[in-house]
Design a protein around this motif. Structure first.
Motif, PDB file in Angstrom:
ATOM      1  N   VAL A  13       0.859  -1.181   0.000  1.00 57.18           N
ATOM      2  CA  VAL A  13       0.000   0.000   0.000  1.00 57.18           C
ATOM      3  C   VAL A  13       0.900   1.236   0.000  1.00 57.18           C
ATOM      4  O   VAL A  13       0.805   2.071  -0.878  1.00 57.18           O
ATOM      5  N   VAL A  14       1.790   1.342   0.990  1.00 57.85           N
ATOM      6  CA  VAL A  14       2.784   2.417   1.059  1.00 57.85           C
ATOM      7  C   VAL A  14       4.136   1.758   1.317  1.00 57.85           C
ATOM      8  O   VAL A  14       4.286   0.992   2.268  1.00 57.85           O
ATOM      9  N   ALA A  15       5.105   2.064   0.464  1.00 60.46           N
ATOM     10  CA  ALA A  15       6.424   1.426   0.551  1.00 60.46           C
ATOM     11  C   ALA A  15       7.215   1.900   1.767  1.00 60.46           C
ATOM     12  O   ALA A  15       7.040   3.008   2.260  1.00 60.46           O
ATOM     13  N   GLY A  16       8.098   1.009   2.229  1.00 62.90           N
ATOM     14  CA  GLY A  16       8.992   1.324   3.334  1.00 62.90           C
ATOM     15  C   GLY A  16       9.281   0.087   4.152  1.00 62.90           C
ATOM     16  O   GLY A  16       8.800  -1.008   3.852  1.00 62.90           O
ATOM     17  N   THR A  17      10.075   0.279   5.183  1.00 57.65           N
ATOM     18  CA  THR A  17      10.405  -0.794   6.116  1.00 57.65           C
ATOM     19  C   THR A  17      10.206  -0.260   7.524  1.00 57.65           C
ATOM     20  O   THR A  17      10.643   0.853   7.843  1.00 57.65           O
ATOM     21  N   ILE A  95      -7.368   6.981   3.383  1.00 59.45           N
ATOM     22  CA  ILE A  95      -7.097   8.038   4.355  1.00 59.45           C
ATOM     23  C   ILE A  95      -5.843   7.723   5.167  1.00 59.45           C
ATOM     24  O   ILE A  95      -4.985   8.594   5.366  1.00 59.45           O
ATOM     25  N   ILE A  96      -5.700   6.487   5.627  1.00 53.70           N
ATOM     26  CA  ILE A  96      -4.502   6.094   6.375  1.00 53.70           C
ATOM     27  C   ILE A  96      -3.282   6.160   5.454  1.00 53.70           C
ATOM     28  O   ILE A  96      -2.216   6.641   5.834  1.00 53.70           O
ATOM     29  N   GLY A  97      -3.444   5.710   4.215  1.00 50.72           N
ATOM     30  CA  GLY A  97      -2.357   5.780   3.242  1.00 50.72           C
ATOM     31  C   GLY A  97      -1.882   7.205   3.005  1.00 50.72           C
ATOM     32  O   GLY A  97      -0.674   7.478   2.975  1.00 50.72           O
ATOM     33  N   ARG A 109       9.825  10.892   7.000  1.00 47.03           N
ATOM     34  CA  ARG A 109       9.610   9.774   7.915  1.00 47.03           C
ATOM     35  C   ARG A 109       8.705   8.763   7.213  1.00 47.03           C
ATOM     36  O   ARG A 109       7.588   9.086   6.834  1.00 47.03           O
ATOM     37  N   HIS A 110       9.215   7.553   7.048  1.00 43.40           N
ATOM     38  CA  HIS A 110       8.537   6.544   6.238  1.00 43.40           C
ATOM     39  C   HIS A 110       7.899   5.467   7.112  1.00 43.40           C
ATOM     40  O   HIS A 110       8.586   4.802   7.883  1.00 43.40           O
ATOM     41  N   VAL A 111       6.600   5.331   6.978  1.00 43.55           N
ATOM     42  CA  VAL A 111       5.837   4.300   7.690  1.00 43.55           C
ATOM     43  C   VAL A 111       5.135   3.457   6.633  1.00 43.55           C
ATOM     44  O   VAL A 111       4.222   3.933   5.959  1.00 43.55           O
ATOM     45  N   VAL A 137       7.893  -3.395   2.582  1.00 45.62           N
ATOM     46  CA  VAL A 137       6.993  -3.160   1.463  1.00 45.62           C
ATOM     47  C   VAL A 137       7.742  -2.382   0.388  1.00 45.62           C
ATOM     48  O   VAL A 137       8.376  -1.371   0.681  1.00 45.62           O
ATOM     49  N   ASP A 138       7.680  -2.873  -0.853  1.00 49.97           N
ATOM     50  CA  ASP A 138       8.192  -2.091  -1.979  1.00 49.97           C
ATOM     51  C   ASP A 138       7.059  -1.934  -2.986  1.00 49.97           C
ATOM     52  O   ASP A 138       5.901  -2.226  -2.673  1.00 49.97           O
ATOM     53  N   ASP A 139       7.362  -1.482  -4.180  1.00 52.05           N
ATOM     54  CA  ASP A 139       6.313  -1.231  -5.162  1.00 52.05           C
ATOM     55  C   ASP A 139       5.626  -2.495  -5.659  1.00 52.05           C
ATOM     56  O   ASP A 139       4.508  -2.438  -6.172  1.00 52.05           O
TER      57      ASP A 139
END
Length: 150
Positions: A13-17, A95-97, A109-111, A137-139
């Protein structure tokens, strides 16, 4: 007795670690009015986790609820480091995304957010409270890894 880490597949959904201790919410949460971004605590009256902090936790929330203003509260919590380290949901939530994307773009800041199917959600929701999880998460793909070693 120790067990090997378990990995679960997820949809990006949203990338990051992100990693931290798991917190499974017993009910949906609206960040707008239900979370104090400055104090970093759930303040929604009657919520099963009222008073608990999301700071640095891997938030497992099946569904969100509430206002589109939840995005701004979540982004502010992430900026202040009082928000979750990662979010796992059963249903994707725009909305959370948006809250996580705004925090990434404005504050660096990545969540990550990962979505899982019902069977995976059931397995994750049965993990012991406080178990360490890592969300990657990645693409193209996402994974949630639980460290079940004693």
């Amino acid at each position: 007795m120790s067990a090997e880490p378990t990995s679960y597949r997820a949809t990006p959904v949203v990338a990051g670690t992100g990693q931290g201790r798991a917190l499974v919410l017993g009910a949906p949460l609206s960040f707008w009015g239900g979370y104090d971004a400055q104090a970093g605590r759930i303040v929604e009256p009657g919520h099963p986790q009222q008073g608990m902090s999301l700071a640095g936790r891997v938030l497992l929330m099946a569904h969100a609820k509430g206002s589109s203003s939840s995005s701004s509260v979540l982004a502010e919590a992430i900026r202040q480091r009082t928000g979750p380290a990662a979010i796992v949901m059963c249903s994707r939530d725009l909305i959370i995304g948006v809250g996580c994307i705004v925090a990434s773009e404005l504050y660096g800041r990545h969540v990550p957010i990962a979505a899982v199917d019902e069977a995976t959600w059931l397995a994750l929701s049965r993990l012991p409270d406080g178990l360490r999880l890592r969300v990657e998460v990645d693409d193209e793909r996402g994974s949630i890894v639980s460290d079940q070693r004693a």
